[in-house]
Design a protein around this motif. Structure first.
Motif, PDB file in Angstrom:
ATOM      1  N   PHE A 111     -20.281 -12.160 -35.233  1.00  0.00           N
ATOM      2  CA  PHE A 111     -19.467 -13.337 -35.225  1.00  0.00           C
ATOM      3  C   PHE A 111     -20.447 -14.685 -35.471  1.00  0.00           C
ATOM      4  CE2 PHE A 111     -16.264 -10.623 -34.852  1.00  0.00           C
ATOM      5  CZ  PHE A 111     -15.963 -10.059 -33.552  1.00  0.00           C
ATOM      6  N   ASP A 112     -21.569 -14.339 -35.948  1.00  0.00           N
ATOM      7  CA  ASP A 112     -22.437 -15.436 -36.012  1.00  0.00           C
ATOM      8  C   ASP A 112     -22.320 -15.925 -37.548  1.00  0.00           C
ATOM      9  OD1 ASP A 112     -26.283 -16.042 -35.532  1.00  0.00           O
ATOM     10  OD2 ASP A 112     -24.515 -17.288 -35.944  1.00  0.00           O
ATOM     11  N   VAL A 113     -21.930 -17.257 -37.835  1.00  0.00           N
ATOM     12  CA  VAL A 113     -21.698 -17.832 -39.267  1.00  0.00           C
ATOM     13  C   VAL A 113     -22.915 -17.791 -39.760  1.00  0.00           C
ATOM     14  CG1 VAL A 113     -21.158 -19.543 -40.385  1.00  0.00           C
ATOM     15  CG2 VAL A 113     -19.714 -19.281 -38.572  1.00  0.00           C
ATOM     16  N   GLU A 114     -24.177 -17.986 -39.044  1.00  0.00           N
ATOM     17  CA  GLU A 114     -25.283 -18.069 -39.805  1.00  0.00           C
ATOM     18  C   GLU A 114     -26.025 -16.916 -40.248  1.00  0.00           C
ATOM     19  OE1 GLU A 114     -24.757 -22.115 -39.414  1.00  0.00           O
ATOM     20  OE2 GLU A 114     -26.633 -21.078 -40.640  1.00  0.00           O
ATOM     21  N   THR A 115     -25.462 -15.561 -39.912  1.00  0.00           N
ATOM     22  CA  THR A 115     -25.975 -14.489 -40.229  1.00  0.00           C
ATOM     23  C   THR A 115     -25.388 -13.947 -41.643  1.00  0.00           C
ATOM     24  OG1 THR A 115     -26.334 -13.958 -37.907  1.00  0.00           O
ATOM     25  CG2 THR A 115     -26.711 -12.056 -39.416  1.00  0.00           C
ATOM     26  N   TYR A 116     -24.366 -14.611 -41.891  1.00  0.00           N
ATOM     27  CA  TYR A 116     -23.396 -14.154 -43.282  1.00  0.00           C
ATOM     28  C   TYR A 116     -24.339 -14.873 -44.540  1.00  0.00           C
ATOM     29  CZ  TYR A 116     -20.436 -11.623 -40.490  1.00  0.00           C
ATOM     30  OH  TYR A 116     -19.887 -10.498 -39.576  1.00  0.00           O
TER      31      TYR A 116
END
Length: 129
Positions: A111-116
């Protein structure tokens, strides 16, 4: 060109259901997890669910378990989010996003936005009577 296209949003009464779809193109799906996120006005984007396209493992935000279900159809390059027993507080723009599974699984960054890496344009869901 990578594209994620969401559909299925709309207006629904409290207690109702909706199914969102996310059609993905331009990437090798087996290497990715597809996440669903939502963002309500004035709030930060939050993770809803994630599904790994290679083997279908699913992850859910704890507060949404039991009401929301994500699934995939690899033949159609499509991921779904089934939402049941909807509440007014579920009102938000819902986004799907693609992130490499090998990075998402490091430290459980589902759920880490930065990893998408790639995002759709979003679809509005409004829960109101």
């Amino acid at each position: 060109q990578v594209q994620l296209v969401e559909s299925g949003g709309g207006l629904v009464q409290p207690g109702g259901s909706l199914r969102l779809s996310c059609v993905v193109s331009g990437i090798t799906l087996d290497r990715y997890g597809i996440g669903w996120f939502r963002q309500a006005p004035g709030k930060e984007r939050e993770g809803v669910s994630c599904i790994t396209m290679s083997d279908g493992r699913t992850y859910y935000q704890d507060s949404l378990k039991g009401r929301f279900t994500t699934s995939r159809d690899n033949a159609k390059n499509t991921v779904y989010l089934e939402m049941n027993s909807l509440k007014p507080e579920d009102t938000a723009v819902y986004y799907c996003a693609a992130g490499l599974t090998r990075f998402l699984s490091l430290g459980s960054r589902w759920f880490d936005v930065e990893t998408y890496d790639y995002w759709g344009q979003g679809t509005q869901v409004t829960v109101s009577s």
